[in-house]
Design a protein around this motif. Structure first.
Motif, short mmCIF file in Angstrom:
data_model
loop_
_atom_site.label_atom_id
_atom_site.label_comp_id
_atom_site.label_asym_id
_atom_site.label_seq_id
_atom_site.Cartn_x
_atom_site.Cartn_y
_atom_site.Cartn_z
N VAL A 95 0.47 48.69 20.06
CA VAL A 95 0.85 47.88 19.00
C VAL A 95 2.29 48.11 18.59
CG1 VAL A 95 -1.56 47.39 18.51
CG2 VAL A 95 -0.21 49.03 17.16
N HIS A 96 2.89 49.08 18.71
CA HIS A 96 4.26 49.50 18.32
C HIS A 96 4.84 50.54 19.26
CE1 HIS A 96 7.62 50.64 15.61
NE2 HIS A 96 7.56 49.41 15.32
N TYR A 125 6.01 51.34 9.80
CA TYR A 125 4.78 50.46 10.46
C TYR A 125 4.34 49.77 9.47
CZ TYR A 125 0.99 48.95 13.54
OH TYR A 125 0.09 48.12 13.98
N LEU A 126 3.78 50.49 8.31
CA LEU A 126 2.86 49.65 7.29
C LEU A 126 3.34 48.75 6.63
CD1 LEU A 126 0.64 52.50 5.88
CD2 LEU A 126 -0.12 50.74 7.52
N LYS A 127 4.88 48.68 6.36
CA LYS A 127 5.70 47.53 5.72
C LYS A 127 5.45 46.38 6.33
CE LYS A 127 9.17 50.94 4.20
NZ LYS A 127 10.62 51.40 4.65
N ASP A 128 5.26 46.45 7.80
CA ASP A 128 5.08 45.16 8.47
C ASP A 128 3.79 44.84 8.67
OD1 ASP A 128 7.80 44.31 8.70
OD2 ASP A 128 8.14 45.58 10.59
N HIS A 129 2.78 45.84 8.53
CA HIS A 129 1.54 46.01 9.08
C HIS A 129 0.51 46.72 8.10
CE1 HIS A 129 2.59 44.78 13.04
NE2 HIS A 129 3.57 45.67 13.02
#
Length: 154
Positions: free
Chosen positions: A151-152, A14-18
């Motif tokens: 959010v995801h 998730y952190l890769k995109d956010h």
């Protein structure tokens, strides 16, 4: 984060995109106190119906569960402990059980979404939850009312 590998990997993906969410990890958890409830309530979040949840404030203190925080990201787990989605806390307040509003009850997305239904079902739930700690339900008990947005989804 000291959780099982699947949860850590999901958060890292998730952190890769956010990347802006890196400092906002809250926790990973499942709804309710049994597998059926965990999956039913998760399904309501994933279909967009459920945008709120309530927790027993005193019991959270006993268990050492931190309060939610605005902007906090929580990973929602299914009944098998597998990550299924991420929600972001948009609002939370602590009120007495008797002061929970119809608006909040509606946001929980459960049953017929009325305050009356919310009070009935949550009294049953909180009574069951408190019994395990030799405590009794009290309509004056404090409740954490948390609102969130999905959010995801995995």
């Amino acid at each position: 984060m000291t959780e099982k590998l699947e949860i850590t990997q999901y958060w890292n993906d998730y952190l890769k995109d956010h990347p802006e969410a890196a400092d906002y990890y809250d926790s990973a958890w499942a709804f309710g106190d049994n597998p059926r409830l965990a999956d039913e309530l998760l399904a309501l979040v994933l279909d967009g119906t459920k945008t709120g949840t309530a927790m027993n404030y005193e019991l959270n203190e006993v268990l050492g569960v931190p309060l939610p925080f605005i902007g906090g990201h929580s990973i929602l787990l299914d009944s098998n402990g597998e990550p299924r989605g991420i929600v972001k806390t948009t609002k939370f307040e602590i009120v007495s059980f008797a002061e929970v509003t119809a608006e909040f009850a509606y946001s929980e997305g459960e049953d017929d979404r009325t305050l009356e239904s919310w009070r009935y079902e949550h009294e049953v739930y909180f009574t069951r939850e408190l019994k395990a700690y030799n405590k009794e339900f009290d309509p004056g008990m404090r409740v954490i009312c948390e609102n969130f947005k999905l959010v995801h989804r995995k």
